[in-house]
Design a protein around this motif. Structure first.
Motif, short mmCIF file in Angstrom:
data_model
loop_
_atom_site.label_atom_id
_atom_site.label_comp_id
_atom_site.label_asym_id
_atom_site.label_seq_id
_atom_site.Cartn_x
_atom_site.Cartn_y
_atom_site.Cartn_z
N ALA A 92 0.83 -1.20 0.00
CA ALA A 92 0.00 0.00 0.00
C ALA A 92 0.87 1.25 0.00
O ALA A 92 0.54 2.24 -0.68
N LEU A 93 1.97 1.24 0.74
CA LEU A 93 2.88 2.39 0.73
C LEU A 93 3.52 2.59 -0.63
O LEU A 93 3.69 3.72 -1.08
N LEU A 94 3.86 1.48 -1.31
CA LEU A 94 4.40 1.61 -2.66
C LEU A 94 3.35 2.14 -3.63
O LEU A 94 3.68 2.80 -4.61
N ALA A 95 2.09 1.86 -3.37
CA ALA A 95 1.03 2.39 -4.23
C ALA A 95 0.88 3.90 -4.05
O ALA A 95 0.69 4.64 -5.00
N ILE A 96 0.99 4.35 -2.82
CA ILE A 96 0.81 5.76 -2.53
C ILE A 96 2.05 6.57 -2.89
O ILE A 96 1.95 7.69 -3.38
N PHE A 97 3.22 5.99 -2.65
CA PHE A 97 4.50 6.66 -2.95
C PHE A 97 5.29 5.81 -3.94
O PHE A 97 6.23 5.11 -3.55
N PRO A 98 4.93 5.85 -5.23
CA PRO A 98 5.60 4.98 -6.21
C PRO A 98 7.06 5.37 -6.41
O PRO A 98 7.44 6.54 -6.28
N LEU A 99 7.87 4.36 -6.71
CA LEU A 99 9.29 4.59 -6.97
C LEU A 99 9.53 4.97 -8.43
O LEU A 99 10.53 5.59 -8.74
N ALA A 100 8.62 4.59 -9.31
CA ALA A 100 8.77 4.86 -10.73
C ALA A 100 8.29 6.27 -11.07
O ALA A 100 7.44 6.83 -10.38
N THR A 101 8.83 6.84 -12.14
CA THR A 101 8.33 8.13 -12.60
C THR A 101 7.25 7.95 -13.65
O THR A 101 6.36 8.79 -13.78
N GLU A 102 7.31 6.86 -14.40
CA GLU A 102 6.28 6.52 -15.39
C GLU A 102 6.05 5.02 -15.34
O GLU A 102 6.99 4.25 -15.26
N ALA A 103 4.79 4.60 -15.39
CA ALA A 103 4.48 3.17 -15.40
C ALA A 103 3.10 2.98 -16.00
O ALA A 103 2.27 3.90 -16.03
N SER A 104 2.87 1.77 -16.51
CA SER A 104 1.56 1.43 -17.05
C SER A 104 1.28 -0.04 -16.81
O SER A 104 2.18 -0.83 -16.57
N SER A 105 0.00 -0.39 -16.90
CA SER A 105 -0.45 -1.76 -16.74
C SER A 105 -1.50 -2.03 -17.79
O SER A 105 -2.51 -1.33 -17.84
N ASN A 106 -1.27 -3.01 -18.64
CA ASN A 106 -2.18 -3.34 -19.74
C ASN A 106 -2.48 -2.13 -20.60
O ASN A 106 -3.60 -1.92 -21.04
N GLY A 107 -1.48 -1.31 -20.84
CA GLY A 107 -1.63 -0.15 -21.70
C GLY A 107 -2.25 1.07 -21.03
O GLY A 107 -2.41 2.11 -21.66
N VAL A 108 -2.62 0.97 -19.77
CA VAL A 108 -3.21 2.10 -19.04
C VAL A 108 -2.15 2.63 -18.08
O VAL A 108 -1.53 1.88 -17.34
#
Length: 150
Positions: A92-108
């Motif tokens: 949950a912490l990684l969801a709120i404070f992501p380490l990536a600057t850009e990311a996508s899942s299934n094209g979204v």
């Protein structure tokens, strides 16, 4: 007959923290194996045990136990909820404070300019809920080991 454990012995606590993560991670690795997502079962299990089992148990579960043991007794419900919290909090912490600057899942897009999108939060919190279910199982196993009786 009571559901509470007053003062568990040190070796039972150690066994609880070492053994409780094993069945949930084994179940998760088996699930990935049956879906055909990962090629090597035992590598998946060992890495999963370290990353999703022992790391949260050490960095979240142990402090949680240390804080709550003075205020609460070890009940089934308490251990199950603490296990769910222990497993879900890092994700949950990684969801709120992501380490990536850009990311996508299934094209979204899930992360844009270092900030999670609503879709990214939803997807990550779904994963956190799945981990919480595995953690609840681990919490129940922890209670069983520490108490030494059902």
């Amino acid at each position: 007959m009571t559901d509470r454990v007053e003062n568990p012995s040190g070796w039972r606590l150690l066994a609880g923290f070492l053994l409780a993560p094993v069945p949930p991670v084994l179940l998760g690795a088996l699930g990935f194996e049956l879906m055909g997502d990962l090629p090597r079962f035992w590598e998946t299990f060992i890495i999963g045990l370290i990353v999703f089992g022992y790391a949260p148990a050490l960095f979240v579960g142990l402090p949680t136990y240390a804080v709550l043991r003075r205020k609460l007794r070890l009940t089934w419900l308490g251990c199950i909820l603490a296990g769910a919290f222990t497993a879900a909090l890092p994700w949950a912490l990684l969801a709120i404070f992501p380490l990536a600057t850009e990311a996508s899942s299934n094209g979204v897009r899930t992360v844009v300019d270092g900030h999670p999108t609503w879709f990214g939060l939803f997807e990550s919190l779904k994963s956190a809920a799945e981990l919480a279910a595995f953690g609840a199982l681990g919490g129940g196993i922890f209670r069983l080991i520490v108490a030494g009786r059902p």
